[in-house]
Design an enzyme around this catalytic site. Structure first.
Site, PDB file in Angstrom:
ATOM      1  N   HIS A  99      37.913  41.462  41.189  1.00  0.00           N
ATOM      2  CA  HIS A  99      38.359  42.607  40.384  1.00  0.00           C
ATOM      3  C   HIS A  99      37.663  42.574  39.033  1.00  0.00           C
ATOM      4  O   HIS A  99      37.430  41.517  38.476  1.00  0.00           O
ATOM      5  CB  HIS A  99      39.877  42.572  40.188  1.00  0.00           C
ATOM      6  CG  HIS A  99      40.390  41.243  39.717  1.00  0.00           C
ATOM      7  ND1 HIS A  99      40.593  40.183  40.568  1.00  0.00           N
ATOM      8  CD2 HIS A  99      40.715  40.806  38.478  1.00  0.00           C
ATOM      9  CE1 HIS A  99      41.035  39.146  39.879  1.00  0.00           C
ATOM     10  NE2 HIS A  99      41.114  39.491  38.600  1.00  0.00           N
ATOM     11  N   HIS A 101      38.080  43.706  35.153  1.00  0.00           N
ATOM     12  CA  HIS A 101      39.012  44.173  34.122  1.00  0.00           C
ATOM     13  C   HIS A 101      38.275  45.134  33.191  1.00  0.00           C
ATOM     14  O   HIS A 101      37.185  44.815  32.706  1.00  0.00           O
ATOM     15  CB  HIS A 101      39.485  43.004  33.248  1.00  0.00           C
ATOM     16  CG  HIS A 101      40.289  41.952  33.946  1.00  0.00           C
ATOM     17  ND1 HIS A 101      41.657  41.879  33.839  1.00  0.00           N
ATOM     18  CD2 HIS A 101      39.923  40.918  34.735  1.00  0.00           C
ATOM     19  CE1 HIS A 101      42.103  40.830  34.528  1.00  0.00           C
ATOM     20  NE2 HIS A 101      41.065  40.226  35.085  1.00  0.00           N
TER      21      HIS A 101
HETATM   22  P1  5GP Z   1      42.610  37.353  36.910  1.00  0.00           P
HETATM   23  O1  5GP Z   1      43.159  36.311  35.979  1.00  0.00           O
HETATM   24  O2  5GP Z   1      42.672  36.925  38.353  1.00  0.00           O
HETATM   25  O3  5GP Z   1      41.247  37.821  36.495  1.00  0.00           O
HETATM   26  O4  5GP Z   1      43.525  38.606  36.696  1.00  0.00           O
HETATM   27  C1  5GP Z   1      44.465  39.079  37.596  1.00  0.00           C
HETATM   28  C2  5GP Z   1      45.125  40.264  36.940  1.00  0.00           C
HETATM   29  O5  5GP Z   1      45.909  40.924  37.907  1.00  0.00           O
HETATM   30  C3  5GP Z   1      46.056  39.885  35.787  1.00  0.00           C
HETATM   31  O6  5GP Z   1      45.623  40.550  34.601  1.00  0.00           O
HETATM   32  C4  5GP Z   1      47.431  40.346  36.264  1.00  0.00           C
HETATM   33  O7  5GP Z   1      48.224  40.867  35.225  1.00  0.00           O
HETATM   34  C5  5GP Z   1      47.094  41.381  37.308  1.00  0.00           C
HETATM   35  N1  5GP Z   1      48.070  41.477  38.392  1.00  0.00           N
HETATM   36  C6  5GP Z   1      48.589  40.444  39.106  1.00  0.00           C
HETATM   37  N2  5GP Z   1      49.445  40.904  40.032  1.00  0.00           N
HETATM   38  C7  5GP Z   1      49.478  42.252  39.901  1.00  0.00           C
HETATM   39  C8  5GP Z   1      50.193  43.282  40.584  1.00  0.00           C
HETATM   40  O8  5GP Z   1      50.983  43.059  41.493  1.00  0.00           O
HETATM   41  N3  5GP Z   1      49.982  44.562  40.167  1.00  0.00           N
HETATM   42  C9  5GP Z   1      49.103  44.853  39.154  1.00  0.00           C
HETATM   43  N4  5GP Z   1      48.965  46.141  38.835  1.00  0.00           N
HETATM   44  N5  5GP Z   1      48.418  43.903  38.486  1.00  0.00           N
HETATM   45  C10 5GP Z   1      48.594  42.621  38.853  1.00  0.00           C
END
Ligand code: 5GP
Ligand code: ZN
Length: 137
Positions: A99, A101
């Site tokens: 993903h 951001h």
């Molecule tokens: P990472 O640290 O893996 O780059 O970021 C994962 C992101 O996914 C985090 O910013 C977290 O807030 C978001 N996230 C995790 N679970 C969910 C979810 O169920 N729904 C949404 N909309 N965001 C999520």
């Protein structure tokens, strides 16, 4: 992937504030935003990390990121935005479905960039050579 939260989100098994969808990608608002309008872009297909994405999907992915980022920029009326891609647990990846951001930035929002350091003599040459060699493998 049965236990992947973003795979579930991609097929509406769990709800999200979706802002974009096509055949292969979706974009939705982060549940714990860094700033208002913080949006995530994902391929619907499960890929754990950047290394495992086919180049043609990576290309399309970035095109969608550009399209969504422009819309986030316009809709939020911000001064700029950061793109963030956490690849691997050590880099802060918590959800192992790739993903991007898109994090809107506002003047005076207080968010800090990552820390930097000075180089130690010789280390640039050494790592540059290793990277160049890896690129020719
Ligand atoms: P990472 O640290 O893996 O780059 O970021 C994962 C992101 O996914 C985090 O910013 C977290 O807030 C978001 N996230 C995790 N679970 C969910 C979810 O169920 N729904 C949404 N909309 N965001 C999520
Ligand atoms: Zn997944």
């Amino acid at each position: 992937m049965d236990n992947c939260i973003f795979c579930k989100l991609a097929i509406n098994k769990i709800p999200s504030a979706k802002v974009y969808e096509d055949e292969e990608f979706i974009a939705f608002l982060d549940i714990k935003p860094v700033s208002l309008g913080h949006t995530l872009v994902i391929p619907k297909q499960h890929y754990e990390n950047l290394e495992s994405v086919p180049p043609e999907v990576a290309g399309k992915f970035f095109q969608i990121v550009q399209k969504v980022a422009k819309a986030v920029f316009q809709a939020t009326g911000v001064n700029g935005f950061n793109l963030g891609f956490n690849n691997g647990a050590v880099a802060g990846q918590a959800v192992f479905h790739i993903h991007m951001h898109i994090m809107p930035r506002r003047t005076g929002d207080g968010l800090k960039p990552w820390p930097q350091r000075e180089l130690v003599a010789g280390e640039t040459e050494s790592i540059a050579l290793k990277i160049k060699q890896a690129l020719t493998l």
